[in-house]
Structures are given as structure tokens and as C-alpha cells.
Design a protein around this motif. Structure first.
Motif, PDB file in Angstrom:
ATOM      1  N   ARG A 161     -10.552   1.336  -3.389  1.00 59.45           N
ATOM      2  CA  ARG A 161     -11.764   0.963  -4.112  1.00 59.45           C
ATOM      3  C   ARG A 161     -11.706   1.382  -5.585  1.00 59.45           C
ATOM      4  O   ARG A 161     -12.092   0.636  -6.470  1.00 59.45           O
ATOM      5  CB  ARG A 161     -12.979   1.580  -3.423  1.00 59.45           C
ATOM      6  CG  ARG A 161     -14.309   1.190  -4.022  1.00 59.45           C
ATOM      7  CD  ARG A 161     -15.509   1.753  -3.259  1.00 59.45           C
ATOM      8  NE  ARG A 161     -15.403   3.193  -3.079  1.00 59.45           N
ATOM      9  CZ  ARG A 161     -15.365   3.801  -1.891  1.00 59.45           C
ATOM     10  NH1 ARG A 161     -15.423   3.109  -0.782  1.00 59.45           N
ATOM     11  NH2 ARG A 161     -15.273   5.114  -1.812  1.00 59.45           N
ATOM     12  N   ASP A 162     -11.192   2.599  -5.827  1.00 61.34           N
ATOM     13  CA  ASP A 162     -11.131   3.116  -7.186  1.00 61.34           C
ATOM     14  C   ASP A 162     -10.064   4.205  -7.260  1.00 61.34           C
ATOM     15  O   ASP A 162      -9.372   4.486  -6.270  1.00 61.34           O
ATOM     16  CB  ASP A 162     -12.497   3.645  -7.640  1.00 61.34           C
ATOM     17  CG  ASP A 162     -13.082   4.709  -6.713  1.00 61.34           C
ATOM     18  OD1 ASP A 162     -12.314   5.374  -5.978  1.00 61.34           O
ATOM     19  OD2 ASP A 162     -14.310   4.891  -6.714  1.00 61.34           O
ATOM     20  N   LYS A 163      -9.944   4.816  -8.410  1.00 56.12           N
ATOM     21  CA  LYS A 163      -8.938   5.859  -8.641  1.00 56.12           C
ATOM     22  C   LYS A 163      -9.107   7.020  -7.664  1.00 56.12           C
ATOM     23  O   LYS A 163      -8.127   7.527  -7.109  1.00 56.12           O
ATOM     24  CB  LYS A 163      -9.061   6.341 -10.093  1.00 56.12           C
ATOM     25  CG  LYS A 163      -8.205   7.516 -10.449  1.00 56.12           C
ATOM     26  CD  LYS A 163      -8.455   7.896 -11.911  1.00 56.12           C
ATOM     27  CE  LYS A 163      -8.108   9.328 -12.191  1.00 56.12           C
ATOM     28  NZ  LYS A 163      -8.305   9.681 -13.597  1.00 56.12           N
TER      29      LYS A 163
ATOM     30  N   TYR B 197      -6.330  -2.408  -6.345  1.00 53.21           N
ATOM     31  CA  TYR B 197      -7.731  -2.463  -5.944  1.00 53.21           C
ATOM     32  C   TYR B 197      -7.941  -3.292  -4.677  1.00 53.21           C
ATOM     33  O   TYR B 197      -9.036  -3.310  -4.118  1.00 53.21           O
ATOM     34  CB  TYR B 197      -8.594  -2.959  -7.108  1.00 53.21           C
ATOM     35  CG  TYR B 197      -8.535  -1.974  -8.256  1.00 53.21           C
ATOM     36  CD1 TYR B 197      -9.187  -0.746  -8.176  1.00 53.21           C
ATOM     37  CD2 TYR B 197      -7.781  -2.244  -9.387  1.00 53.21           C
ATOM     38  CE1 TYR B 197      -9.108   0.180  -9.205  1.00 53.21           C
ATOM     39  CE2 TYR B 197      -7.696  -1.324 -10.427  1.00 53.21           C
ATOM     40  CZ  TYR B 197      -8.358  -0.114 -10.319  1.00 53.21           C
ATOM     41  OH  TYR B 197      -8.274   0.804 -11.340  1.00 53.21           O
ATOM     42  N   LYS B 198      -6.912  -3.941  -4.188  1.00 51.45           N
ATOM     43  CA  LYS B 198      -6.976  -4.610  -2.886  1.00 51.45           C
ATOM     44  C   LYS B 198      -6.817  -3.567  -1.772  1.00 51.45           C
ATOM     45  O   LYS B 198      -7.149  -3.833  -0.630  1.00 51.45           O
ATOM     46  CB  LYS B 198      -5.878  -5.663  -2.772  1.00 51.45           C
ATOM     47  CG  LYS B 198      -6.074  -6.826  -3.713  1.00 51.45           C
ATOM     48  CD  LYS B 198      -4.932  -7.802  -3.612  1.00 51.45           C
ATOM     49  CE  LYS B 198      -5.128  -8.907  -4.640  1.00 51.45           C
ATOM     50  NZ  LYS B 198      -3.969  -9.776  -4.734  1.00 51.45           N
TER      51      LYS B 198
ATOM     52  N   ARG C  90       0.841  -1.202   0.000  1.00 51.21           N
ATOM     53  CA  ARG C  90       0.000   0.000   0.000  1.00 51.21           C
ATOM     54  C   ARG C  90       0.879   1.257   0.000  1.00 51.21           C
ATOM     55  O   ARG C  90       0.639   2.191  -0.758  1.00 51.21           O
ATOM     56  CB  ARG C  90      -0.927   0.003   1.213  1.00 51.21           C
ATOM     57  CG  ARG C  90      -1.924   1.143   1.203  1.00 51.21           C
ATOM     58  CD  ARG C  90      -2.888   1.018   2.400  1.00 51.21           C
ATOM     59  NE  ARG C  90      -4.095   1.764   2.207  1.00 51.21           N
ATOM     60  CZ  ARG C  90      -4.215   3.082   2.362  1.00 51.21           C
ATOM     61  NH1 ARG C  90      -3.170   3.798   2.715  1.00 51.21           N
ATOM     62  NH2 ARG C  90      -5.372   3.682   2.177  1.00 51.21           N
TER      63      ARG C  90
ATOM     64  N   GLU D  85     -10.424   7.051  -4.634  1.00 50.84           N
ATOM     65  CA  GLU D  85      -9.999   6.662  -3.290  1.00 50.84           C
ATOM     66  C   GLU D  85      -8.472   6.567  -3.218  1.00 50.84           C
ATOM     67  O   GLU D  85      -7.865   6.892  -2.195  1.00 50.84           O
ATOM     68  CB  GLU D  85     -10.630   5.327  -2.898  1.00 50.84           C
ATOM     69  CG  GLU D  85     -10.362   4.965  -1.443  1.00 50.84           C
ATOM     70  CD  GLU D  85     -11.078   3.698  -1.033  1.00 50.84           C
ATOM     71  OE1 GLU D  85     -10.409   2.654  -0.932  1.00 50.84           O
ATOM     72  OE2 GLU D  85     -12.307   3.769  -0.813  1.00 50.84           O
ATOM     73  N   PHE D  86      -7.854   6.131  -4.294  1.00 49.81           N
ATOM     74  CA  PHE D  86      -6.395   6.057  -4.371  1.00 49.81           C
ATOM     75  C   PHE D  86      -5.794   7.463  -4.241  1.00 49.81           C
ATOM     76  O   PHE D  86      -4.894   7.703  -3.433  1.00 49.81           O
ATOM     77  CB  PHE D  86      -6.005   5.416  -5.708  1.00 49.81           C
ATOM     78  CG  PHE D  86      -4.584   4.955  -5.829  1.00 49.81           C
ATOM     79  CD1 PHE D  86      -3.576   5.387  -4.980  1.00 49.81           C
ATOM     80  CD2 PHE D  86      -4.246   4.073  -6.829  1.00 49.81           C
ATOM     81  CE1 PHE D  86      -2.269   4.943  -5.122  1.00 49.81           C
ATOM     82  CE2 PHE D  86      -2.945   3.622  -6.994  1.00 49.81           C
ATOM     83  CZ  PHE D  86      -1.951   4.062  -6.129  1.00 49.81           C
TER      84      PHE D  86
ATOM     85  N   VAL E 266      -3.925   3.975 -12.740  1.00 49.08           N
ATOM     86  CA  VAL E 266      -3.681   2.939 -11.739  1.00 49.08           C
ATOM     87  C   VAL E 266      -2.804   1.844 -12.360  1.00 49.08           C
ATOM     88  O   VAL E 266      -1.922   1.300 -11.699  1.00 49.08           O
ATOM     89  CB  VAL E 266      -5.013   2.372 -11.206  1.00 49.08           C
ATOM     90  CG1 VAL E 266      -4.767   1.213 -10.257  1.00 49.08           C
ATOM     91  CG2 VAL E 266      -5.831   3.470 -10.519  1.00 49.08           C
TER      92      VAL E 266
ATOM     93  N   CYS F 108      -2.109  -5.539 -12.154  1.00 45.42           N
ATOM     94  CA  CYS F 108      -3.026  -4.403 -12.324  1.00 45.42           C
ATOM     95  C   CYS F 108      -4.175  -4.445 -11.317  1.00 45.42           C
ATOM     96  O   CYS F 108      -4.785  -3.421 -11.024  1.00 45.42           O
ATOM     97  CB  CYS F 108      -3.583  -4.379 -13.744  1.00 45.42           C
ATOM     98  SG  CYS F 108      -2.302  -4.026 -14.961  1.00 45.42           S
ATOM     99  N   ALA F 109      -4.452  -5.628 -10.790  1.00 45.03           N
ATOM    100  CA  ALA F 109      -5.526  -5.771  -9.811  1.00 45.03           C
ATOM    101  C   ALA F 109      -5.059  -5.437  -8.388  1.00 45.03           C
ATOM    102  O   ALA F 109      -5.880  -5.120  -7.527  1.00 45.03           O
ATOM    103  CB  ALA F 109      -6.073  -7.191  -9.847  1.00 45.03           C
TER     104      ALA F 109
END
Length: 190
Positions: free
Chosen positions: A49-51, A45-46, A9, A53-54, A30, A41-42
């Protein structure tokens, strides 16, 4: 890029800062961040939630770094609100110079994002604003003078960073001491 031993993270957040610096918030990818971190690429998202939130997590990271730095400065400052404002303002320039990669986050402008995360972006200056409001309330300045003082202090902060970046002023303790003097003096002027 992430430091050795950092979690995925944290590595994603640091790579996300680089991504915003390179491509801006509107073109934030992302997928590119995942590639930079050598994860699937996944994988992002762990953690997000989405761009949006990132990007919010990236702003939180910058806010946390600045909040910690402010607390360090205030811990050694006197109790004078004016002294605290001057110290925090001067430290903000140091922070921006030491973390140039954060500047694009601080200046991030994305209307769609701002509609959702406006408060998150405002947290960066909330401590400074609290100090300024407290100082203004005890000093008895009228609203127009307060606004003029705020504009001048912000201009000194960002103008100094610009002068350092452009090479017109050499970054160092002497220049920071001059900044400290100029900010402090501003509160003596009408």
C-alpha cells in the motif's frame, strides 16, 4: 537482487533489504527499489500500500527466515530449556553472519515506523523470549538475576558478531563452539 524465477513481490522485498542497507529506513526510496528490480515505479504499489507496508513486509521476510531457522534448530535439540536457549542463541550468530544484509533490518530504528509496527519488530525475538521465560520460571531466578543473564547472553551474541565482523575473531565452528560454551556457562554463574 532477486533469484531467477522469484516473483516480483519477492524481488522487491530482497531489493528493499538492499535499499535499507544502503540508505536506512528514513531514506528508503520505493522508486530506487523499483529501478533495481527493473519494474515501473508503480509496480511496488501493486504489492504494498505504501512505504511503511513495504518495510513491514521486509521485516516479515526476515522474521520468517529466522523463525524457520529456529524451528530447524529446536527440532534436533533436546527437551532441556537451557539446551534450547544455548542452541538458538548460537544459531542466531550463525544466522546473522550468513545474512549480514539482515542486520540493518534487525537494528532498524525509525520512531515513526516503530509507533505503528513495534510488535512486528519484536516478533524476531519472541521465540527466544518464550524459552527464556520458561527457563527462568522453572529455575527460580529473581528478576534482577534474570535481567543480568539476558543482558549477558545478548552481549555474547552481538559481541561475537562484532568480533567476527571486525576480524578480531575468525568466524567458524570452533568460535561458535566457544560461544555455545560461554552462553551455557552463564547459566551456572550466580
Amino acid at each position: 537482487m532477486a533469484e531467477k524465477g522469484s516473483g516480483t513481490r519477492q524481488a522487491l522485498i530482497l531489493a528493499g533489504i538492499d535499499e535499507i542497507n544502503a540508505h536506512g529506513a528514513a531514506e528508503f526510496s520505493v522508486r530506487r527499489v523499483a529501478q533495481a528490480c527493473h519494474v515501473s515505479c508503480a509496480a511496488p504499489y501493486k504489492h504494498f500500500r505504501d512505504k511503511r507496508e513495504f518495510i513491514a513486509a521486509i521485516i516479515d521476510h526476515v522474521n520468517e527466515q529466522w523463525a524457520a531457522r529456529q524451528e530447524q534448530v529446536l527440532a534436533v535439540c533436546g527437551e532441556s530449556l537451557r539446551e534450547q536457549i544455548v542452541a538458538v542463541s548460537t544459531e542466531y550468530v550463525r544466522f546473522l553472519m550468513e545474512h549480514a544484509c539482515y542486520r540493518s533490518i534487525l537494528m532498524l530504528k525509525d520512531d515513526e515506523f516503530d509507533n505503528i509496527y513495534h510488535k512486528k519488530r519484536g516478533q524476531l525475538s519472541s521465540r527466544s523470549q518464550q524459552l527464556e521465560r520458561a527457563f527462568f520460571s522453572v529455575s527460580g531466578m529473581d528478576a534482577e538475576t534474570q535481567q543480568r543473564k539476558l543482558q549477558m547472553v545478548r552481549s555474547l551474541i552481538f559481541g561475537t558478531v562484532f568480533l567476527f565482523d571486525s576480524g578480531e575473531l575468525q568466524y567458524g565452528e570452533k568460535a561458535l563452539e566457544n560461544l555455545r560454551y560461554n552462553i551455557d556457562r552463564e547459566f551456572d554463574l550466580p
